[in-house]
Design a protein around this motif. Structure first.
Motif, PDB file in Angstrom:
ATOM      1  N   LYS A   6       0.876  -1.172   0.000  1.00 41.77           N
ATOM      2  CA  LYS A   6       0.000   0.000   0.000  1.00 41.77           C
ATOM      3  C   LYS A   6       0.907   1.214   0.000  1.00 41.77           C
ATOM      4  O   LYS A   6       1.761   1.351   0.880  1.00 41.77           O
ATOM      5  CB  LYS A   6      -0.895  -0.002   1.238  1.00 41.77           C
ATOM      6  N   THR A   7       0.737   2.090  -0.992  1.00 44.40           N
ATOM      7  CA  THR A   7       1.670   3.199  -1.110  1.00 44.40           C
ATOM      8  C   THR A   7       1.027   4.457  -1.686  1.00 44.40           C
ATOM      9  O   THR A   7       0.056   4.377  -2.429  1.00 44.40           O
ATOM     10  CB  THR A   7       2.878   2.798  -1.989  1.00 44.40           C
ATOM     11  N   ILE A   8       1.610   5.586  -1.322  1.00 46.79           N
ATOM     12  CA  ILE A   8       1.315   6.866  -1.963  1.00 46.79           C
ATOM     13  C   ILE A   8       2.563   7.387  -2.670  1.00 46.79           C
ATOM     14  O   ILE A   8       2.547   8.470  -3.245  1.00 46.79           O
ATOM     15  CB  ILE A   8       0.779   7.912  -0.959  1.00 46.79           C
ATOM     16  N   ASP A   9       3.636   6.593  -2.633  1.00 49.37           N
ATOM     17  CA  ASP A   9       4.910   6.984  -3.234  1.00 49.37           C
ATOM     18  C   ASP A   9       4.785   7.021  -4.759  1.00 49.37           C
ATOM     19  O   ASP A   9       4.506   6.006  -5.394  1.00 49.37           O
ATOM     20  CB  ASP A   9       6.004   6.005  -2.810  1.00 49.37           C
ATOM     21  N   HIS A  10       5.004   8.187  -5.328  1.00 47.88           N
ATOM     22  CA  HIS A  10       4.829   8.367  -6.763  1.00 47.88           C
ATOM     23  C   HIS A  10       5.749   7.459  -7.573  1.00 47.88           C
ATOM     24  O   HIS A  10       5.330   6.911  -8.603  1.00 47.88           O
ATOM     25  CB  HIS A  10       5.071   9.830  -7.152  1.00 47.88           C
ATOM     26  N   ASN A  11       6.976   7.297  -7.131  1.00 44.93           N
ATOM     27  CA  ASN A  11       7.924   6.462  -7.870  1.00 44.93           C
ATOM     28  C   ASN A  11       7.503   4.992  -7.875  1.00 44.93           C
ATOM     29  O   ASN A  11       7.622   4.321  -8.906  1.00 44.93           O
ATOM     30  CB  ASN A  11       9.341   6.614  -7.310  1.00 44.93           C
ATOM     31  N   LEU A  12       7.008   4.496  -6.747  1.00 43.99           N
ATOM     32  CA  LEU A  12       6.540   3.107  -6.693  1.00 43.99           C
ATOM     33  C   LEU A  12       5.319   2.892  -7.573  1.00 43.99           C
ATOM     34  O   LEU A  12       5.202   1.874  -8.261  1.00 43.99           O
ATOM     35  CB  LEU A  12       6.211   2.700  -5.255  1.00 43.99           C
ATOM     36  N   ILE A  13       4.405   3.858  -7.556  1.00 50.52           N
ATOM     37  CA  ILE A  13       3.185   3.741  -8.357  1.00 50.52           C
ATOM     38  C   ILE A  13       3.524   3.779  -9.845  1.00 50.52           C
ATOM     39  O   ILE A  13       3.022   2.963 -10.629  1.00 50.52           O
ATOM     40  CB  ILE A  13       2.171   4.836  -7.976  1.00 50.52           C
TER      41      ILE A  13
END
Length: 92
Positions: A6-13
């Motif tokens: 679960k992420t909000i990290d732009h790079n991961l998304i």
């Protein structure tokens, strides 16, 4: 067993989407009388039979909408369906 991220990290998304030939989009439901446009990641290799209109958007618009709606992206790193994801509450 699959690991859910679960992420909000732009790079991961972006990495999740790009590794699956995906790009940011919003569903055009306003034309159908709905008051919102759901966020989507459109996968070129998978979503060719969608019955709704998708509007491509920039990553900037996509992330601004995620932030405004307080959403995070959840996906399974090693799951059976590499295209599976969902938007979930960022603070939940």
């Amino acid at each position: 067993m699959a690991t859910t991220i679960k992420t909000i990290d732009h790079n991961l998304i972006k990495a999740f989407a790009k590794s699956r030939n995906g790009s940011p989009a919003m569903v055009d439901q306003v034309a159908d009388g709905y008051s919102s446009q759901p966020l989507r990641i459109h996968f070129d290799d998978r979503d060719n039979e969608d019955t709704f209109d998708l509007n491509p958007v920039s990553w900037e618009v996509f992330f601004a909408e995620m932030r405004n709606r307080e959403l995070a992206l959840a996906y399974e790193e090693d799951g059976d369906d590499p295209y599976y994801y969902e938007f979930v509450p960022a603070n939940g």
